[in-house]
Design a protein around this motif. Structure first.
Motif, mmCIF file in Angstrom:
data_model
loop_
_atom_site.group_PDB
_atom_site.id
_atom_site.type_symbol
_atom_site.label_atom_id
_atom_site.label_comp_id
_atom_site.label_asym_id
_atom_site.label_seq_id
_atom_site.Cartn_x
_atom_site.Cartn_y
_atom_site.Cartn_z
ATOM 1 N N ASP A 1 43.547 -64.415 51.248
ATOM 2 C CA ASP A 1 43.103 -65.451 50.308
ATOM 3 C C ASP A 1 44.293 -66.001 49.529
ATOM 4 N N ASP A 2 44.274 -67.312 49.349
ATOM 5 C CA ASP A 2 45.297 -67.961 48.541
ATOM 6 C C ASP A 2 45.037 -67.677 47.072
ATOM 7 N N LEU A 3 46.053 -67.919 46.274
ATOM 8 C CA LEU A 3 45.904 -67.779 44.824
ATOM 9 C C LEU A 3 44.938 -68.824 44.319
ATOM 10 N N PRO A 4 44.204 -68.619 43.272
ATOM 11 C CA PRO A 4 44.148 -67.419 42.449
ATOM 12 C C PRO A 4 42.923 -66.580 42.735
ATOM 13 N N HIS A 5 42.466 -66.493 43.968
ATOM 14 C CA HIS A 5 41.226 -65.782 44.310
ATOM 15 C C HIS A 5 41.364 -64.282 44.116
ATOM 16 N N LEU A 6 41.116 -63.828 42.890
ATOM 17 C CA LEU A 6 41.225 -62.416 42.566
ATOM 18 C C LEU A 6 39.838 -61.828 42.379
ATOM 19 N N VAL A 7 39.637 -60.643 42.912
ATOM 20 C CA VAL A 7 38.361 -59.946 42.766
ATOM 21 C C VAL A 7 38.335 -59.205 41.437
ATOM 22 N N SER A 8 39.419 -58.505 41.123
ATOM 23 C CA SER A 8 39.554 -57.810 39.844
ATOM 24 C C SER A 8 41.037 -57.632 39.566
ATOM 25 N N TYR A 9 41.358 -57.306 38.305
ATOM 26 C CA TYR A 9 42.757 -57.077 37.963
ATOM 27 C C TYR A 9 42.843 -56.189 36.730
ATOM 28 N N ALA A 10 44.034 -55.641 36.509
ATOM 29 C CA ALA A 10 44.316 -54.834 35.322
ATOM 30 C C ALA A 10 45.766 -55.083 34.923
ATOM 31 N N HIS A 11 46.008 -55.183 33.631
ATOM 32 C CA HIS A 11 47.364 -55.391 33.137
ATOM 33 C C HIS A 11 48.187 -54.118 33.282
ATOM 34 N N THR A 12 49.486 -54.290 33.374
ATOM 35 C CA THR A 12 50.405 -53.172 33.617
ATOM 36 C C THR A 12 50.990 -52.659 32.309
ATOM 37 N N GLU A 13 50.125 -52.170 31.453
ATOM 38 C CA GLU A 13 50.565 -51.619 30.167
ATOM 39 C C GLU A 13 51.243 -50.268 30.331
ATOM 40 N N SER A 14 50.972 -49.608 31.426
ATOM 41 C CA SER A 14 51.635 -48.340 31.758
ATOM 42 C C SER A 14 51.796 -48.305 33.275
ATOM 43 N N HIS A 15 52.416 -47.255 33.787
ATOM 44 C CA HIS A 15 52.629 -47.143 35.230
ATOM 45 C C HIS A 15 51.389 -46.654 35.980
#
Length: 160
Positions: A112-126
């Motif tokens: 899928d091309d951008l921005p087709h995101l199913v879910s996401y999480a920010h990288t506040e930690s590793h």
């Protein structure tokens, strides 16, 4: 990156980074030379050839010094299960740079091309947690730089 400078320092002079090009630099990020002679300079997320420039805001503006620098993508790695059950929470470990809460790891359908995101999480930690979608299929974990929403690395994951 940390930049050390010396010489003329005023409220309007600045040190910045710009893509390497002929003529006056098109500066993206900068700091004013009123503070300490060693300061942090934010770098662009796009790899390429750049210059760190010291600009005096005289009339006309003058570039006092230039230093060439080449930026490349970091060696980022993602560690996650290769297969997860639909609707299941799963962990993603990543490393290669310091955490930036603005960057994120996303789950998208493979191809899928951008921005087709199913879910996401920010990288506040590793360590980041995502939830697999209810629909089975081939997906992809994608590490994005927030600046420019650019995928830096990706890896496949199957949802069954």
């Amino acid at each position: 990156m940390t930049v050390t400078w010396q010489g003329r320092g005023s409220e309007k002079d600045f040190i910045g980074i710009a893509p390497k090009a002929e003529g006056f630099p098109a500066i993206t990020f900068y700091f004013e030379t009123t503070g300490p002679e060693q300061q942090a300079l934010r770098l662009p997320s796009q790899p390429g050839d750049y210059e760190i420039v010291f600009v005096a805001t005289t009339d006309p503006w003058t570039v006092l010094d230039r230093t060439s620098i080449t930026l490349s993508d970091p060696d980022l790695s993602l560690k996650a299960p290769s297969q997860v059950a639909a609707g299941q929470d799963f962990a993603v470990l990543w490393n290669g740079i310091a955490p930036n809460p603005a960057d994120y790891i996303a789950l998208a359908r493979a191809g899928d091309d951008l921005p087709h995101l199913v879910s996401y999480a920010h990288t506040e930690s590793h360590l980041t947690r995502l939830t697999a979608p209810e629909e089975a299929g081939a997906y992809e974990l994608r590490f994005f730089y927030a600046e420019g929403d650019r995928i830096v690395t990706a890896q496949p994951i199957i949802v069954d």
